[in-house]
Scaffold this motif. Structure first.
Motif, PDB file in Angstrom:
ATOM      1  N   TYR A  43      29.581 -18.939 -11.004  1.00  0.00           N
ATOM      2  CA  TYR A  43      28.545 -18.002 -10.575  1.00  0.00           C
ATOM      3  C   TYR A  43      27.611 -17.707 -11.744  1.00  0.00           C
ATOM      4  O   TYR A  43      27.966 -16.988 -12.679  1.00  0.00           O
ATOM      5  N   ILE A  44      26.414 -18.280 -11.698  1.00  0.00           N
ATOM      6  CA  ILE A  44      25.424 -18.124 -12.761  1.00  0.00           C
ATOM      7  C   ILE A  44      24.489 -16.983 -12.390  1.00  0.00           C
ATOM      8  O   ILE A  44      23.872 -17.002 -11.320  1.00  0.00           O
ATOM      9  N   TYR A  45      24.379 -15.977 -13.277  1.00  0.00           N
ATOM     10  CA  TYR A  45      23.541 -14.829 -12.946  1.00  0.00           C
ATOM     11  C   TYR A  45      22.827 -14.312 -14.188  1.00  0.00           C
ATOM     12  O   TYR A  45      22.999 -14.838 -15.298  1.00  0.00           O
ATOM     13  N   PHE A  46      21.996 -13.270 -14.009  1.00  0.00           N
ATOM     14  CA  PHE A  46      21.093 -12.799 -15.051  1.00  0.00           C
ATOM     15  C   PHE A  46      21.191 -11.280 -15.170  1.00  0.00           C
ATOM     16  O   PHE A  46      21.626 -10.596 -14.249  1.00  0.00           O
ATOM     17  N   ARG A  47      20.733 -10.754 -16.302  1.00  0.00           N
ATOM     18  CA  ARG A  47      20.838  -9.321 -16.559  1.00  0.00           C
ATOM     19  C   ARG A  47      19.949  -8.487 -15.637  1.00  0.00           C
ATOM     20  O   ARG A  47      20.175  -7.292 -15.477  1.00  0.00           O
ATOM     21  N   SER A  48      18.931  -9.093 -15.060  1.00  0.00           N
ATOM     22  CA  SER A  48      18.066  -8.344 -14.142  1.00  0.00           C
ATOM     23  C   SER A  48      18.794  -7.972 -12.857  1.00  0.00           C
ATOM     24  O   SER A  48      18.337  -7.097 -12.114  1.00  0.00           O
ATOM     25  N   ASP A  49      19.923  -8.624 -12.557  1.00  0.00           N
ATOM     26  CA  ASP A  49      20.744  -8.248 -11.409  1.00  0.00           C
ATOM     27  C   ASP A  49      22.203  -8.338 -11.832  1.00  0.00           C
ATOM     28  O   ASP A  49      22.941  -9.220 -11.426  1.00  0.00           O
ATOM     29  N   ILE A  50      22.588  -7.390 -12.670  1.00  0.00           N
ATOM     30  CA  ILE A  50      23.897  -7.432 -13.303  1.00  0.00           C
ATOM     31  C   ILE A  50      25.030  -7.209 -12.306  1.00  0.00           C
ATOM     32  O   ILE A  50      26.194  -7.549 -12.565  1.00  0.00           O
ATOM     33  N   SER A  51      24.721  -6.654 -11.126  1.00  0.00           N
ATOM     34  CA  SER A  51      25.763  -6.359 -10.136  1.00  0.00           C
ATOM     35  C   SER A  51      26.061  -7.532  -9.221  1.00  0.00           C
ATOM     36  O   SER A  51      26.994  -7.476  -8.414  1.00  0.00           O
ATOM     37  N   GLY A  52      25.287  -8.613  -9.333  1.00  0.00           N
ATOM     38  CA  GLY A  52      25.440  -9.726  -8.401  1.00  0.00           C
ATOM     39  C   GLY A  52      26.839 -10.302  -8.353  1.00  0.00           C
ATOM     40  O   GLY A  52      27.376 -10.564  -7.275  1.00  0.00           O
ATOM     41  N   TYR A 102      35.582 -26.454 -10.906  1.00  0.00           N
ATOM     42  CA  TYR A 102      34.912 -25.705  -9.841  1.00  0.00           C
ATOM     43  C   TYR A 102      34.674 -26.576  -8.615  1.00  0.00           C
ATOM     44  O   TYR A 102      34.621 -27.802  -8.698  1.00  0.00           O
ATOM     45  N   ASP A 103      34.521 -25.893  -7.475  1.00  0.00           N
ATOM     46  CA  ASP A 103      34.179 -26.566  -6.221  1.00  0.00           C
ATOM     47  C   ASP A 103      32.734 -26.287  -5.825  1.00  0.00           C
ATOM     48  O   ASP A 103      32.146 -27.050  -5.057  1.00  0.00           O
ATOM     49  N   SER A 104      32.167 -25.197  -6.338  1.00  0.00           N
ATOM     50  CA  SER A 104      30.833 -24.766  -5.955  1.00  0.00           C
ATOM     51  C   SER A 104      30.114 -24.168  -7.163  1.00  0.00           C
ATOM     52  O   SER A 104      30.748 -23.623  -8.069  1.00  0.00           O
ATOM     53  N   ILE A 105      28.776 -24.274  -7.127  1.00  0.00           N
ATOM     54  CA  ILE A 105      27.930 -23.659  -8.151  1.00  0.00           C
ATOM     55  C   ILE A 105      26.942 -22.727  -7.454  1.00  0.00           C
ATOM     56  O   ILE A 105      26.241 -23.136  -6.526  1.00  0.00           O
ATOM     57  N   ALA A 106      26.888 -21.493  -7.917  1.00  0.00           N
ATOM     58  CA  ALA A 106      25.919 -20.522  -7.406  1.00  0.00           C
ATOM     59  C   ALA A 106      24.985 -20.128  -8.544  1.00  0.00           C
ATOM     60  O   ALA A 106      25.452 -19.802  -9.640  1.00  0.00           O
ATOM     61  N   LEU A 107      23.689 -20.186  -8.285  1.00  0.00           N
ATOM     62  CA  LEU A 107      22.704 -19.698  -9.257  1.00  0.00           C
ATOM     63  C   LEU A 107      21.972 -18.545  -8.591  1.00  0.00           C
ATOM     64  O   LEU A 107      21.184 -18.752  -7.669  1.00  0.00           O
ATOM     65  N   ASP A 108      22.272 -17.348  -9.047  1.00  0.00           N
ATOM     66  CA  ASP A 108      21.774 -16.150  -8.372  1.00  0.00           C
ATOM     67  C   ASP A 108      20.512 -15.630  -9.060  1.00  0.00           C
ATOM     68  O   ASP A 108      20.574 -14.840  -9.997  1.00  0.00           O
ATOM     69  N   GLY A 109      19.349 -16.120  -8.570  1.00  0.00           N
ATOM     70  CA  GLY A 109      18.122 -15.521  -9.036  1.00  0.00           C
ATOM     71  C   GLY A 109      17.083 -16.459  -9.626  1.00  0.00           C
ATOM     72  O   GLY A 109      16.949 -16.541 -10.847  1.00  0.00           O
ATOM     73  N   LEU A 110      16.360 -17.196  -8.779  1.00  0.00           N
ATOM     74  CA  LEU A 110      15.258 -18.022  -9.283  1.00  0.00           C
ATOM     75  C   LEU A 110      14.197 -17.195 -10.006  1.00  0.00           C
ATOM     76  O   LEU A 110      13.691 -17.624 -11.051  1.00  0.00           O
ATOM     77  N   PRO A 111      13.815 -15.990  -9.504  1.00  0.00           N
ATOM     78  CA  PRO A 111      12.835 -15.200 -10.244  1.00  0.00           C
ATOM     79  C   PRO A 111      13.305 -14.824 -11.650  1.00  0.00           C
ATOM     80  O   PRO A 111      12.509 -14.803 -12.590  1.00  0.00           O
ATOM     81  N   ALA A 112      14.603 -14.524 -11.810  1.00  0.00           N
ATOM     82  CA  ALA A 112      15.139 -14.185 -13.132  1.00  0.00           C
ATOM     83  C   ALA A 112      15.120 -15.403 -14.047  1.00  0.00           C
ATOM     84  O   ALA A 112      14.847 -15.286 -15.245  1.00  0.00           O
ATOM     85  N   LEU A 113      15.414 -16.578 -13.484  1.00  0.00           N
ATOM     86  CA  LEU A 113      15.320 -17.804 -14.265  1.00  0.00           C
ATOM     87  C   LEU A 113      13.875 -18.059 -14.680  1.00  0.00           C
ATOM     88  O   LEU A 113      13.604 -18.416 -15.838  1.00  0.00           O
ATOM     89  N   GLU A 114      12.952 -17.853 -13.761  1.00  0.00           N
ATOM     90  CA  GLU A 114      11.537 -18.028 -14.077  1.00  0.00           C
ATOM     91  C   GLU A 114      11.112 -17.066 -15.188  1.00  0.00           C
ATOM     92  O   GLU A 114      10.377 -17.462 -16.118  1.00  0.00           O
ATOM     93  N   GLU A 115      11.589 -15.828 -15.127  1.00  0.00           N
ATOM     94  CA  GLU A 115      11.244 -14.836 -16.142  1.00  0.00           C
ATOM     95  C   GLU A 115      11.800 -15.243 -17.512  1.00  0.00           C
ATOM     96  O   GLU A 115      11.131 -15.094 -18.546  1.00  0.00           O
ATOM     97  N   LEU A 116      13.021 -15.761 -17.535  1.00  0.00           N
ATOM     98  CA  LEU A 116      13.609 -16.241 -18.789  1.00  0.00           C
ATOM     99  C   LEU A 116      12.760 -17.365 -19.374  1.00  0.00           C
ATOM    100  O   LEU A 116      12.482 -17.390 -20.589  1.00  0.00           O
ATOM    101  N   LEU A 117      12.327 -18.285 -18.548  1.00  0.00           N
ATOM    102  CA  LEU A 117      11.509 -19.403 -19.018  1.00  0.00           C
ATOM    103  C   LEU A 117      10.128 -18.936 -19.459  1.00  0.00           C
ATOM    104  O   LEU A 117       9.554 -19.485 -20.416  1.00  0.00           O
ATOM    105  N   MET A 118       9.599 -17.904 -18.809  1.00  0.00           N
ATOM    106  CA  MET A 118       8.305 -17.358 -19.213  1.00  0.00           C
ATOM    107  C   MET A 118       8.380 -16.752 -20.618  1.00  0.00           C
ATOM    108  O   MET A 118       7.380 -16.715 -21.344  1.00  0.00           O
ATOM    109  N   ARG A 119       9.560 -16.262 -21.011  1.00  0.00           N
ATOM    110  CA  ARG A 119       9.738 -15.670 -22.339  1.00  0.00           C
ATOM    111  C   ARG A 119      10.017 -16.707 -23.421  1.00  0.00           C
ATOM    112  O   ARG A 119      10.019 -16.388 -24.598  1.00  0.00           O
ATOM    113  N   SER A 120      10.290 -17.925 -23.018  1.00  0.00           N
ATOM    114  CA  SER A 120      10.740 -18.961 -23.944  1.00  0.00           C
ATOM    115  C   SER A 120       9.692 -19.286 -25.008  1.00  0.00           C
ATOM    116  O   SER A 120       8.588 -19.737 -24.682  1.00  0.00           O
ATOM    117  N   PRO A 121       9.996 -19.094 -26.290  1.00  0.00           N
ATOM    118  CA  PRO A 121       9.067 -19.484 -27.353  1.00  0.00           C
ATOM    119  C   PRO A 121       8.742 -20.975 -27.338  1.00  0.00           C
ATOM    120  O   PRO A 121       7.614 -21.377 -27.630  1.00  0.00           O
TER     121      PRO A 121
END
Length: 284
Positions: A43-52, A102-121
């Motif tokens: 389960y891959i997640y981001f700090r913008s939705d820490i409860s996921g 693992y049997d499954s991969i979950a990536l919870d949050g395309l917008p959070a991933l986009e935001e991380l990439l927007m910050r990327s130096p």
């Protein structure tokens, strides 16, 4: 070495693992739905939705292994850089050994991933013009390319290693005069949406009925994104339909509301033909 087309096997749709995009507003049950994937879930997640991760693991039958992607930022700095977070994430989803754990991969949050990439130096540096000025169009393109790279790694996990994959995104939801649900994905780049969404053979909209305090899945919803010029005039529209991979429209339930069927395992059973609906009734 070139491949021999005479040696190709016939396509077997019903054997494919899940590869789904789950859309919905905040609180619509996206993270909970991820917890209903088969088997052991990375389960891959981001700090913008820490409860996921907590919602994904809420069901006692779920086996969730959380992976928090982005760095923790404090007054004294971050524990690792945004670029390190991106590199680590790409390394994780590209790891051919994931299937052993693992049997499954979950990536919870395309917008959070986009935001991380927007910050990327690194992406900012790649997006500089010849004069050293940040080119916003180049940055959007480079963010989109990196998201595609991560998505292609997930495609490889499904196609080569047989893992189920599900990705979520926040969406704005409205109902038109005819009663149809229209969804706008909360991603910045028009080109990102136009490139990413067709890659998902299954697109799911999950919603919440506040009157009954229950969730549902709606396969009549439409997904779109408008592109406007500097004056706000519409110049393009990217439009997609919710769907289940390999199912004809008449074999796809318009709505799933029974609690026991609100799972990605049930969606996979529909995809594999283990569960079928009667076209005339169109119910779950």
């Amino acid at each position: 070495m070139s491949r021999n087309p005479l040696a190709l096997k016939a396509f077997e749709q019903n054997t494919k693992p899940l590869f789904a995009l789950v859309l919905g507003a905040s609180g619509a049950g996206k993270s909970t739905l991820l917890g209903t994937m088969p088997g052991r879930i990375l389960y891959i997640y981001f700090r913008s939705d820490i409860s996921g991760a907590s919602f994904a693991a809420a069901d006692e039958s779920s086996t969730v292994f959380p992976y928090l992607t982005d760095p923790k930022v404090t007054e004294t700095g971050a524990d690792y850089s945004d670029d390190e977070a991106v590199a680590d994430l790409l390394a994780v989803v590209s790891n051919p050994g994931l299937k052993s754990q693992y049997d499954s991969i979950a990536l919870d949050g395309l917008p959070a991933l986009e935001e991380l990439l927007m910050r990327s130096p690194a992406i900012n540096e790649q997006s500089l013009s010849k004069k050293g000025v940040l080119d916003s169009f180049a940055k959007d393109r480079n963010v989109s390319l990196k998201m595609v790279q991560i998505l292609l790694a997930l495609v490889e996990q499904r196609e080569t290693h047989g893992l189920n994959v599900a990705v979520t995104s926040l969406a704005r939801v409205n109902t038109d005069d005819a009663g149809f649900t229209n969804i706008t994905v909360k991603l910045r780049g028009f080109n990102t949406i136009e490139t990413l969404l067709p890659s998902f053979p299954t697109i799911i909209f999950t919603g919440r009925d506040n009157a009954t305090r229950s969730h549902f899945i709606d396969f009549t919803a439409k997904v779109s994104k408008r592109k406007e010029d500097e004056q706000g005039n519409e110049i393009a529209v990217a439009a997609f339909s919710t769907r289940i991979e390999g199912l004809r429209l008449e074999n796809t339930p318009p709505k799933i509301a029974k609690p026991e069927n609100l799972s990605l395992q049930f969606i996979l059973d529909l995809q594999h033909g283990k569960v079928k609906i009667k076209p005339k009734k169109g119910q779950d």
